[in-house]
Scaffold this motif. Structure first.
Motif, PDB file in Angstrom:
ATOM      1  N   UNK A  82       9.733   2.617  -7.636  1.00 31.22           N
ATOM      2  CA  UNK A  82       9.665   2.396  -6.196  1.00 31.22           C
ATOM      3  C   UNK A  82       8.532   1.421  -5.879  1.00 31.22           C
ATOM      4  N   UNK A  83       8.454   0.984  -4.644  1.00 25.39           N
ATOM      5  CA  UNK A  83       7.380   0.096  -4.218  1.00 25.39           C
ATOM      6  C   UNK A  83       6.066   0.854  -4.255  1.00 25.39           C
ATOM      7  N   UNK A  84       5.073   0.270  -4.871  1.00 25.82           N
ATOM      8  CA  UNK A  84       3.752   0.877  -4.959  1.00 25.82           C
ATOM      9  C   UNK A  84       2.874   0.264  -3.873  1.00 25.82           C
ATOM     10  N   UNK A  85       2.546   1.045  -2.858  1.00 29.03           N
ATOM     11  CA  UNK A  85       1.766   0.538  -1.727  1.00 29.03           C
ATOM     12  C   UNK A  85       0.407  -0.007  -2.171  1.00 29.03           C
ATOM     13  N   UNK A  86      -0.161   0.578  -3.226  1.00 27.92           N
ATOM     14  CA  UNK A  86      -1.460   0.097  -3.720  1.00 27.92           C
ATOM     15  C   UNK A  86      -1.359  -1.343  -4.234  1.00 27.92           C
ATOM     16  N   UNK A  87      -0.186  -1.755  -4.640  1.00 29.74           N
ATOM     17  CA  UNK A  87      -0.018  -3.070  -5.237  1.00 29.74           C
ATOM     18  C   UNK A  87       0.365  -4.147  -4.234  1.00 29.74           C
ATOM     19  N   UNK A 120      -9.263  -2.767  -4.321  1.00 26.90           N
ATOM     20  CA  UNK A 120      -9.699  -1.450  -3.879  1.00 26.90           C
ATOM     21  C   UNK A 120      -8.482  -0.593  -3.553  1.00 26.90           C
ATOM     22  N   UNK A 121      -8.460   0.621  -4.094  1.00 27.53           N
ATOM     23  CA  UNK A 121      -7.388   1.552  -3.757  1.00 27.53           C
ATOM     24  C   UNK A 121      -7.421   1.859  -2.273  1.00 27.53           C
ATOM     25  N   UNK A 122      -6.247   1.994  -1.674  1.00 24.67           N
ATOM     26  CA  UNK A 122      -6.140   2.331  -0.261  1.00 24.67           C
ATOM     27  C   UNK A 122      -6.224   3.835  -0.035  1.00 24.67           C
ATOM     28  N   UNK A 123      -5.781   4.599  -1.037  1.00 23.82           N
ATOM     29  CA  UNK A 123      -5.736   6.053  -0.915  1.00 23.82           C
ATOM     30  C   UNK A 123      -7.150   6.602  -0.930  1.00 23.82           C
ATOM     31  N   UNK A 124      -7.538   7.200   0.159  1.00 17.77           N
ATOM     32  CA  UNK A 124      -8.884   7.756   0.273  1.00 17.77           C
ATOM     33  C   UNK A 124      -8.769   9.237   0.630  1.00 17.77           C
TER      34      UNK A 124
END
Length: 185
Positions: A75-80, A164-168
């Motif tokens: 699937x689409x990886x939002x981090x990428x 930088x990762x978006x997931x916080x």
């Protein structure tokens, strides 16, 4: 050991063993003195989510023992999608589908380290991704994870850029990662 391994999708009843292997991976990463994977992630819920999506894969030795795991996502990886990342392939094709597969949450069981498990799994993942029509495999790691960075270079991945990762969500405190990609097929 590579000739004795098979790779297959994990079964739901194998979640605990997959988590044990990931815990071995956490201990391996801890020796670098970095924060990656040291605050609860990956955990049982991330393993269960991978299982539910058919993304959790395991390496099994000739005795039936699970000795490695990785998540292979299609699937689409939002981090990428970070604007500072320039990938080797476009994020999507004309139909809006991802052009890549992504590897996450990979680890080798402590008793199987230095036996080629992850190299076998990455090679198998490349074949799976190519068979699914994907142009590449993407992966990321912490800048301080020198073992993984060296492994990715040996596997033919191109180091692209830090991001930088978006997931916080608190499960990762040091959010800098380095993006890698390898063309397949």
């Amino acid at each position: 050991m590579q000739n004795e391994l098979t790779m297959r999708r994990a079964e739901p009843e194998e979640a605990a063993r997959v988590l044990e292997i990931l815990e071995d991976g956490k201990r391996s990463i801890a020796r670098f003195g970095i924060e990656q994977w040291q605050h609860g992630y990956p955990n049982l819920s991330s393993v269960e989510a991978d299982l539910a999506q058919g993304a959790c894969w395991v390496a099994e030795d000739e005795g039936g023992r699970l000795v490695g795991t990785l998540a292979l996502r299609f699937d689409t990886d939002a981090e990428y999608t970070a604007p500072e990342l320039t990938w080797l392939t476009p994020n999507e094709n004309a139909a809006g589908e991802p052009t890549y597969a992504a590897i996450h949450r990979c680890a080798t069981a402590a008793e199987a380290l230095e036996r080629g498990v992850m190299g076998f799994m990455f090679k198998a993942a490349e074949g799976i991704a190519a068979a699914a029509g994907r142009q590449s495999i993407r992966v990321d790691t912490h800048p301080g994870n020198h073992a993984m960075r060296s492994f990715l270079a040996r596997q033919g991945f191109s180091e692209l850029a830090p991001f930088e990762l978006k997931t916080k969500d608190g499960t990762e405190t040091d959010l800098t990662r380095i993006a890698y990609e390898k063309l397949v097929g």
